[in-house]
Every structure is written in structure tokens, then in C-alpha cells.
Motif scaffolding. Structure first.
Motif, PDB file in Angstrom:
ATOM      1  N   TYR B  89      -4.826  -6.264  -4.697  1.00 13.24           N
ATOM      2  CA  TYR B  89      -3.781  -6.633  -3.740  1.00 13.24           C
ATOM      3  C   TYR B  89      -3.501  -5.438  -2.839  1.00 13.24           C
ATOM      4  CZ  TYR B  89      -3.380 -10.557  -6.864  1.00 13.24           C
ATOM      5  OH  TYR B  89      -3.677 -11.646  -7.624  1.00 13.24           O
ATOM      6  N   SER B  90      -3.937  -5.509  -1.592  1.00 10.31           N
ATOM      7  CA  SER B  90      -3.882  -4.340  -0.722  1.00 10.31           C
ATOM      8  C   SER B  90      -2.455  -4.026  -0.289  1.00 10.31           C
ATOM      9  CB  SER B  90      -4.772  -4.565   0.491  1.00 10.31           C
ATOM     10  OG  SER B  90      -4.338  -5.717   1.171  1.00 10.31           O
ATOM     11  N   PHE B  91      -1.567  -5.027  -0.334  1.00  9.94           N
ATOM     12  CA  PHE B  91      -0.189  -4.794   0.102  1.00  9.94           C
ATOM     13  C   PHE B  91       0.682  -4.256  -1.024  1.00  9.94           C
ATOM     14  CE2 PHE B  91      -0.629  -9.106  -1.361  1.00  9.94           C
ATOM     15  CZ  PHE B  91       0.482  -9.313  -2.153  1.00  9.94           C
ATOM     16  N   LEU B  92       0.089  -4.165  -2.211  1.00 13.75           N
ATOM     17  CA  LEU B  92       0.809  -3.563  -3.337  1.00 13.75           C
ATOM     18  C   LEU B  92       0.262  -2.166  -3.586  1.00 13.75           C
ATOM     19  CD1 LEU B  92       0.780  -6.459  -6.003  1.00 13.75           C
ATOM     20  CD2 LEU B  92       2.642  -5.863  -4.438  1.00 13.75           C
ATOM     21  N   SER B  93       1.041  -1.357  -4.268  1.00 10.26           N
ATOM     22  CA  SER B  93       0.538  -0.042  -4.674  1.00 10.26           C
ATOM     23  C   SER B  93      -0.431  -0.218  -5.840  1.00 10.26           C
ATOM     24  CB  SER B  93       1.697   0.846  -5.110  1.00 10.26           C
ATOM     25  OG  SER B  93       2.294   0.299  -6.266  1.00 10.26           O
ATOM     26  N   LEU B  98      -1.685  -2.617 -11.235  1.00 10.84           N
ATOM     27  CA  LEU B  98      -1.928  -2.485 -12.671  1.00 10.84           C
ATOM     28  C   LEU B  98      -0.821  -3.152 -13.493  1.00 10.84           C
ATOM     29  CD1 LEU B  98      -3.437   1.100 -12.953  1.00 10.84           C
ATOM     30  CD2 LEU B  98      -4.613  -1.100 -12.959  1.00 10.84           C
ATOM     31  N   LYS B  99       0.426  -3.055 -13.016  1.00 15.10           N
ATOM     32  CA  LYS B  99       1.521  -3.749 -13.700  1.00 15.10           C
ATOM     33  C   LYS B  99       1.238  -5.256 -13.751  1.00 15.10           C
ATOM     34  CE  LYS B  99       5.092  -2.243 -15.073  1.00 15.10           C
ATOM     35  NZ  LYS B  99       5.316  -1.721 -16.455  1.00 15.10           N
ATOM     36  N   HIS B 100       0.737  -5.751 -12.641  1.00  7.40           N
ATOM     37  CA  HIS B 100       0.382  -7.164 -12.517  1.00  7.40           C
ATOM     38  C   HIS B 100      -0.600  -7.573 -13.621  1.00  7.40           C
ATOM     39  CE1 HIS B 100      -2.124 -10.392 -10.633  1.00  7.40           C
ATOM     40  NE2 HIS B 100      -0.969 -10.836 -10.195  1.00  7.40           N
ATOM     41  N   LEU B 122      -6.410   8.678 -10.892  1.00  9.28           N
ATOM     42  CA  LEU B 122      -5.673   8.181  -9.726  1.00  9.28           C
ATOM     43  C   LEU B 122      -4.197   8.606  -9.720  1.00  9.28           C
ATOM     44  CD1 LEU B 122      -6.936   4.546  -9.042  1.00  9.28           C
ATOM     45  CD2 LEU B 122      -7.061   6.505  -7.518  1.00  9.28           C
ATOM     46  N   ASN B 123      -3.858   9.556 -10.604  1.00  9.23           N
ATOM     47  CA  ASN B 123      -2.450   9.945 -10.758  1.00  9.23           C
ATOM     48  C   ASN B 123      -1.712  10.164  -9.450  1.00  9.23           C
ATOM     49  OD1 ASN B 123      -3.984  10.537 -13.077  1.00  9.23           O
ATOM     50  ND2 ASN B 123      -2.145  11.494 -13.926  1.00  9.23           N
ATOM     51  N   GLU B 124      -2.366  10.913  -8.572  1.00  6.25           N
ATOM     52  CA  GLU B 124      -1.629  11.349  -7.383  1.00  6.25           C
ATOM     53  C   GLU B 124      -1.402  10.253  -6.369  1.00  6.25           C
ATOM     54  OE1 GLU B 124      -3.345  14.869  -5.830  1.00  6.25           O
ATOM     55  OE2 GLU B 124      -2.938  15.974  -7.680  1.00  6.25           O
ATOM     56  N   ARG B 125      -2.302   9.254  -6.362  1.00  6.24           N
ATOM     57  CA  ARG B 125      -2.189   8.235  -5.323  1.00  6.24           C
ATOM     58  C   ARG B 125      -1.743   6.882  -5.870  1.00  6.24           C
ATOM     59  NH1 ARG B 125      -5.274   8.872  -0.866  1.00  6.24           N
ATOM     60  NH2 ARG B 125      -4.118   7.059  -0.178  1.00  6.24           N
ATOM     61  N   ILE B 126      -1.357   6.842  -7.138  1.00  2.16           N
ATOM     62  CA  ILE B 126      -1.131   5.551  -7.782  1.00  2.16           C
ATOM     63  C   ILE B 126       0.029   4.780  -7.146  1.00  2.16           C
ATOM     64  CG2 ILE B 126       0.423   6.316  -9.648  1.00  2.16           C
ATOM     65  CD1 ILE B 126      -2.531   3.841  -9.962  1.00  2.16           C
ATOM     66  N   VAL B 130      -2.595   0.079  -1.842  1.00  6.62           N
ATOM     67  CA  VAL B 130      -4.042   0.036  -2.023  1.00  6.62           C
ATOM     68  C   VAL B 130      -4.768   0.010  -0.680  1.00  6.62           C
ATOM     69  CG1 VAL B 130      -5.917  -1.417  -2.888  1.00  6.62           C
ATOM     70  CG2 VAL B 130      -3.953  -0.944  -4.334  1.00  6.62           C
ATOM     71  N   LYS B 131      -4.104  -0.509   0.360  1.00  7.78           N
ATOM     72  CA  LYS B 131      -4.800  -0.550   1.655  1.00  7.78           C
ATOM     73  C   LYS B 131      -5.080   0.833   2.219  1.00  7.78           C
ATOM     74  CE  LYS B 131      -0.576  -1.962   4.029  1.00  7.78           C
ATOM     75  NZ  LYS B 131      -0.025  -3.290   4.185  1.00  7.78           N
ATOM     76  N   THR B 132      -4.429   1.850   1.677  1.00  6.55           N
ATOM     77  CA  THR B 132      -4.719   3.210   2.136  1.00  6.55           C
ATOM     78  C   THR B 132      -5.818   3.875   1.297  1.00  6.55           C
ATOM     79  OG1 THR B 132      -3.098   4.261   0.669  1.00  6.55           O
ATOM     80  CG2 THR B 132      -2.275   3.478   2.788  1.00  6.55           C
ATOM     81  N   TYR B 133      -6.342   3.177   0.313  1.00  5.56           N
ATOM     82  CA  TYR B 133      -7.340   3.773  -0.587  1.00  5.56           C
ATOM     83  C   TYR B 133      -8.734   3.748   0.035  1.00  5.56           C
ATOM     84  CZ  TYR B 133      -4.185   3.567  -4.684  1.00  5.56           C
ATOM     85  OH  TYR B 133      -3.164   3.728  -5.570  1.00  5.56           O
TER      86      TYR B 133
END
Ligand SMILES: Nc1ncnc2c1ncn2[C@@H]1O[C@H](COP(=O)(O)OP(=O)(O)O)[C@@H](O)[C@H]1O
Ligand SMILES: [Mg+2]
Lengths: 314, 306
Positions: B89-93, B98-100, B122-126, B130-133
Motif C-alpha cells: 500500500y503506497s499511501f501507507l507507511s 506491516l501492522k496490516h 528498514l529501521n530508519e525509513r519504516i 511506501v511511495k517514497t521507497y
């Protein structure tokens, strides 16, 4: 059950974390404010004039006896007279135009915005997962597909219900702000089929919003089904909105045929029964509720069956 | 040992076309198993059936002893997978993604969630959307969601797609470690042969919906051991001479390739010299990598090589 709650939680998260959803709530607020402005500065001025004219009960009396009037106008005048007499006998005040409840009740039409927004959500909640490809990671979980689908439907309904609450709250707040905190006597008195009906305005508002919400549910479930079956959000939105805006018209045009009462849109307008005045002769509230339940069950069944059986291959 | 995954005569027909034809496979805990085949061979379709996205037309699939068709939830609770690209889900972090998935599998603790995030780095960017990944980060997040519920079977479809060489190496080492240390059954698919060679214990070569062979990587590479390349002129004459010893001879650009025991090489050389053929060089034939094997097996269709 715990699992189902978790699933709904997920879907709610996916709905409410979208920017589009936040914009929808802002739009709803904007609509209520605009409606408040229109009401405050245009409609209200007119009704105040009307009220002044109506004050003279004698003139109505004379006019009613004047046979130059059409039967429709005559009935209207008779009803006004009846109301007038009721107000005097009971010692109550009619709900004034600048009353908050009056605004809330008049604002029930704004519910069609909720239908629109919920249709958009319902249309995309399954189809969107297909177009974005997220459906794959969603469906490889140890959860049966029908549960996932039902959780999506439930979340859509919760969204819609939240919007309804928001609409009523917005209307109240805007009403209070625009109409000088007028929360005085609040009775909703009407003449229905020649009889006086005296309800608490809150009760009337509840009935009005509640019955309109039934049609939100059914239209939304329709959009949900189309989106699930065809995996195409725009198609689902388009079909549902076109059906919604033309359905009533078409039913009206074909109302002389008996079979028309089995058509969905002959039954969606439940408020007609509150006025004992169904569009088609002989239709009743229980009949319409039965028809709506059947349509509803069929829509959900079609969606569930296609979703459960489908090969996910895009 | 019971297989972690078992496919019994699985076939899939789509639009009257047989996409998968009678595949049978057993994959065991602790091994890294490769599905190798050119594009369109049916790797993804096979994986889709194993993870329950598609139903089999005939045949059955067992995961950890559970029948997938009749015991869907139990069977799938043992599987973590990424099918084709990891579409999240790109609009979610990353965190909310992962919570999902945490909510969809019973018994995944918050500690496990943190552990997996740490694991894929992925600690720093979690908490970023997701769209910024980058693609690499999405692959990592994809891996994280697949590992979240500690599955007994991990299935990755073309896991090295879009990764740089360092990333590929990292994932390779990590998958080997999962198999060896945690006894997980890892299934990877690829059309990149060199990758499979380094990563897998066993490989199934799949082509046009059929498995044409299943072998240990070691055996696979051994096959061409006794092939030799000789740089000789004139090559045509040399070919005729070599034929007197073995029929396994072929002409190359600047010499010939023969298949024969090492002990027989001196005999061949003496015969060539006697026939006045100049011999410049003898070496093991180059065609002993899996890649060449694979090309010769599949006829070299649609294969991308590195
Ligand atoms: N949904 C589908 N409908 C029709 N044909 C399909 C579908 N999915 C895959 N195929 C066909 O099945 C074959 C195998 O595809 P796939 O499993 O994606 O191959 P691979 O992953 O090995 O590249 C291809 O020829 C493809 O065209
Ligand atoms: Mg593929």
C-alpha cells in the motif's frame, strides 16, 4: 470474531489514511456551510415574508371559499388553516425558519453527497486492490476470502455511518452558529392526509435521515458489487451514480405498469410512506423493505461468490 | 522427512489453454529450491496456485501436510510469499503495511514486528510512506511481510529483480541462512540461471508448463564434466579423426569439442598429430555452467542472461 474485527480494522485504516477521504470530509463540511449561507440569506428571507402574509388567518379563510382557486391550491390553504387552528388550540409555536432543527431537517438532502462519497469508497475498495496489485499480498493470508470481502463491506458501511454522524454534527454546529443559537420549542407539525401530525423535530430528523440512509446502504452495496465483479472503480462509480440519479425518474415514467414496483428504485424512497403517499398505488413499507432486503442479499451474494471463486491473475 | 510442500499432478487450464501440465514436486524443509525457466514458462502460475491465488484445474497441493483446497486457512498459515513485484500500500507507511499483515495472521507479536524490520534493515525509513521507497526497499518490505508470521515455507517469485549486485548477494546469503539455520523451506523462481546456481540446493527446470528435470545443483553442473575443447587446424580434418574414437564430437569456430574420458586424451592427441593436424590448446569445454546447460535444455528461448 476477533479475526473479523482485525480485518475491519485494516480496512478502516486503509480508508481513513487516504488523503481523498480527508478531502471528502472537508467537502461535506463545505457543503453544509454553503447550505447554511444559502438558507440564512436567501431562503430564510422568503419564508419570513410568507409567514408575515400567513398571519392573517381571515384572509386565508376568505380565499379558501373563493372558487377561482384550483383544487390543489385549495387543499393547501385548507391544510394551512388546519395547522393554524392546531397551533392556537395547543398553544405551540411552529418551528421557525431560523431554528436549528429546521436547518438540520432541511439539510437532509445533503445525504446525497454521502451517497456519492460512499459509492466512491465502495466502488474502489475491492477494485482498487486489483488495480494496484495489492490484492495478491492480501489474499495469501490464512483468511477465507469471504471474510475479507465482508470486512471490506462492513468498513465501507462504517465509513458511511461516520459521514452521516459528521453531517448531522456539522449541520447542528453550522445551524447554531448561523441561526443565533435558537434551540427553543422544537416540534415538527405537519398535515398528513388531512390529519395533524405532531412530532418532536429531533424524532422527525432521525426518521428522515434514517430512511434516507437505507437508500445509501443499498446504492453503496450495488457499487460494491459492481466494483468487485468487474474490478473497475470508474465503471462502478459511473453505473451507480447514473442509476441513482435516473432510477427514480424512470420508475416515475413507468409507474402505470404494475411490475414496476419490483424495480429497486420504486422502493428506495422510504420517506414516501411517512407521508402515506406512495408514488405507486398500493405499495407499502413492509413490501418495500422486503424488496430492498432481497436486492441487498442478492448484491452481496453475487459479490461474495465471484470474489471467492476468482483466480487472481493480473 | 515429510515434504514442506507437495504438488501432485497439478495442472492448470486457462481459456482452454494448458498453462501448467501435470507438475509433481516435493520440496523439503531446510532446502532452497529453484524454479528455473524462461519467461512465460509457468513459474508464476505455479506459485500462484501454491499460495491460493489460483485454483488448480486438477491435482492437489499439500503444505506442511495440509490440503490447500480443503484446509485453506491451516495450509496458508505456514506460507509467506511475494508473488511477482511486492505491491504494497503506497499511501501507507512501511510500518502500517506491516501492522496490516500482522493483524491478518494470529500470534504475531510487536516484538516480532520490530525484529523483522531490523532484519531487513528498514529501521530508519519504516515510518515513511511506501511511495517514497526505492525498488530495493520495497523488496525488503516485501520480504518482511513474508517473514512476519515465521512461515515454514517461504516463496519468492523472482526475488532478485531490480536489485543491485550487492542486494542480490545479501538476499542470497540470507535465504541460505534461513534454510540452514531455521530449517525453512525456501522456494525461489528465476529466469536468471547464474543466480539459481549460487542460491539453490535443487533446481526444477520448467518449460512450457512442464517440469523437464529436477536435479541437485551439484549434479546439474557435473553433467558436462568430460567435455573438452581442442583448438586445432584444420578443424574439419580433426573432426573426422576424433570420430574414430568417439561419436560425441562437434565442430566449433576454431576447433572441436569432444566428450571423452580424460585418460583418452593422449590417444586423441597422438592421432591428431599423426594426421598432421596442428594442436594449439586443450581445455575443459566451457559449456559446463548451468546457464549453458539450461540453454541447451530449453533451446535458448526467451532467456535473458546476465
Ligand atoms: N491469466 C492468464 N490468462 C491467460 N494466460 C495466462 C494468464 N496468466 C499467465 N498466462 C500464460 O501462462 C503462461 C505462463 O505464465 P507465467 O506463469 O507468468 O510465466 P513465468 O512466471 O514463468 O514467466 C504464459 O504463456 C502466460 O501468457
Ligand atoms: Mg513470472
Amino acid at each position: 470474531m476477533k479475526q473479523f474485527k482485525q480485518l475491519v480494522h485494516n480496512e478502516i485504516m486503509k480508508i481513513f489514511r487516504r488523503t481523498a477521504t480527508k478531502i471528502m470530509f472537508l467537502l461535506l463540511l463545505t457543503v453544509v456551510i454553503i447550505s447554511g449561507l444559502v438558507f440564512r440569506f436567501m431562503i430564510m428571507d422568503n419564508t419570513v415574508d410568507d409567514a408575515a402574509a400567513g398571519e392573517n388567518g381571515v384572509s386565508i379563510n376568505i380565499a379558501a371559499e373563493n372558487d377561482e382557486l384550483s383544487p390543489g391550491e385549495q387543499r393547501q390553504l385548507e391544510e394551512q388553516l388546519l395547522l393554524q387552528q392546531y397551533y392556537e388550540a395547543e398553544g405551540v409555536e411552529p418551528l421557525t425558519a431560523e431554528h436549528v432543527w429546521n436547518f438540520v431537517i432541511a439539510n437532509a438532502d445533503t445525504l446525497s453527497f454521502i451517497t456519492m462519497f460512499t459509492v466512491i469508497i465502495a466502488a474502489g475498495i475491492v477494485a482498487g486492490e486489483h488495480t494496484q496489485g495489492t490484492i495478491k499480498l492480501l489474499l495469501i493470508r490464512p483468511v477465507k476470502r469471504w471474510k475479507i470481502l465482508l470486512s471490506k463491506w462492513t468498513a465501507t458501511m462504517l465509513f458511511s455511518f461516520t459521514m452521516l454522524i459528521a453531517l448531522i454534527a456539522f449541520s447542528w454546529i453550522v445551524g447554531l452558529l448561523f441561526f443565533q443559537f435558537n434551540i427553543g420549542p422544537s416540534r415538527w407539525i405537519e398535515v398528513v392526509q388531512g390529519e395533524i401530525r405532531d412530532w418532536h423535530a429531533g424524532y422527525y430528523a432521525l426518521i428522515e435521515y434514517g430512511l434516507n440512509f437505507v437508500s445509501v446502504i443499498i446504492m453503496t452495496t450495488f457499487a460494491f458489487m459492481i466494483g468487485t465483479v468487474f474490478r473497475n472503480t470508474s465503471l462502478a462509480i459511473g453505473l451507480s451514480l447514473v442509476a441513482m440519479f435516473t432510477g427514480g425518474q424512470i420508475v416515475y415514467l413507468l409507474s402505470q405498469y404494475d411490475w414496476i414496483k419490483y424495480v429497486l428504485f420504486a422502493n428506495t424512497n422510504l420517506i414516501q410512506y411517512v407521508y402515506n403517499n406512495p408514488m405507486i398505488e398500493g405499495m407499502t413499507m413492509p413490501f418495500s423493505i422486503t424488496m430492498l432486503s432481497v436486492y441487498f442479499a442478492v448484491f452481496l451474494a453475487i459479490a461474495t461468490i465471484t470474489f471467492s471463486k476468482r483466480d487472481v491473475a493480473e | 522427512m515429510h515434504p514442506a510442500i507437495e504438488l501432485n499432478q497439478v495442472s492448470k487450464i486457462i481459456n482452454k489453454k494448458k498453462i501448467i501440465n501435470d507438475i509433481s514436486l516435493s520440496v523439503f524443509p531446510g532446502e532452497v529450491f529453484g524454479l528455473l525457466g524462461p519467461n512465460g514458462a509457468g513459474k508464476t502460475t505455479t506459485i500462484r496456485m501454491i499460495v491460493g491465488l489460483m485454483k488448480t484445474t486438477s491435482g492437489s497441493i499439500y503444505i506442511n501436510g495440509q490440503n490447500l483446497a480443503s484446509n485453506f486457512e491451516k495450509a496458508l498459515s505456514n506460507v509467506g510469499a511475494v508473488v511477482e513485484n511486492p505491491e504494497l500500500y503506497s499511501f501507507l507507511s512501511g510500518w502500517h503495511n506491516l501492522k496490516h499483515y500482522q493483524r491478518m495472521a494470529p500470534g504475531v507479536t510487536n516484538e516480532r514486528l520490530a525484529e523483522v524490520i531490523q532484519l531487513v534493515g528498514l529501521n530508519e525509513r519504516i515510518h515513511d510512506k511506501v511511495k517514497t521507497y526505492s525498488l530495493g526497499m520495497r523488496q525488503r518490505l516485501g520480504l518482511a511481510q513474508a517473514l512476519l508470521h515465521q512461515p515454514k515455507v517461504l516463496i519468492l517469485d523472482e526475488p532478485t529483480n531490480g536489485l543491485d549486485p550487492a542486494g542480490i548477494r545479501e538476499i542470497r546469503d540470507y535465504l541460505r541462512q534461513l534454510a540452514e539455520k531455521e530449517n525453512i523451506c525456501v522456494i525461489v523462481s528465476s529466469h536468471l540461471l547464474s543466480e539459481m546456481e549460487k542460491m539453490c540446493d535443487r533446481i526444477a527446470v520448467i518449460q512450457k508448463g512442464e517440469i523437464i528435470r529436477v536435479e541437485k545443483v551439484a549434479d546439474f553442473v557435473q553433467h558436462n564434466k568430460n567435455e573438452w575443447f581442442l583448438e586445432v587446424t584444420p578443424a574439419k580434418k580433426a573432426l573426422a579423426v576424433a570420430r574414430t574414437i568417439t561419436s560425441n564430437v562437434s565442430a566449433e569456430e576454431s576447433g572441436i569439442t569432444v566428450k571423452l574420458d580424460k585418460q583418452q586424451i593422449p590417444l586423441l592427441v597422438s592421432k591428431l598429430v599423426a594426421a598432421q593436424i596442428s594442436v594449439f590448446m586443450i581445455r575443459p569445454a566451457k559449456q559446463n555452467t548451468l546457464e549453458d546447460q539450461f540453454l541447451s535444455i530449453t533451446g535458448g528461448e526467451n532467456v535473458e542472461t546476465v
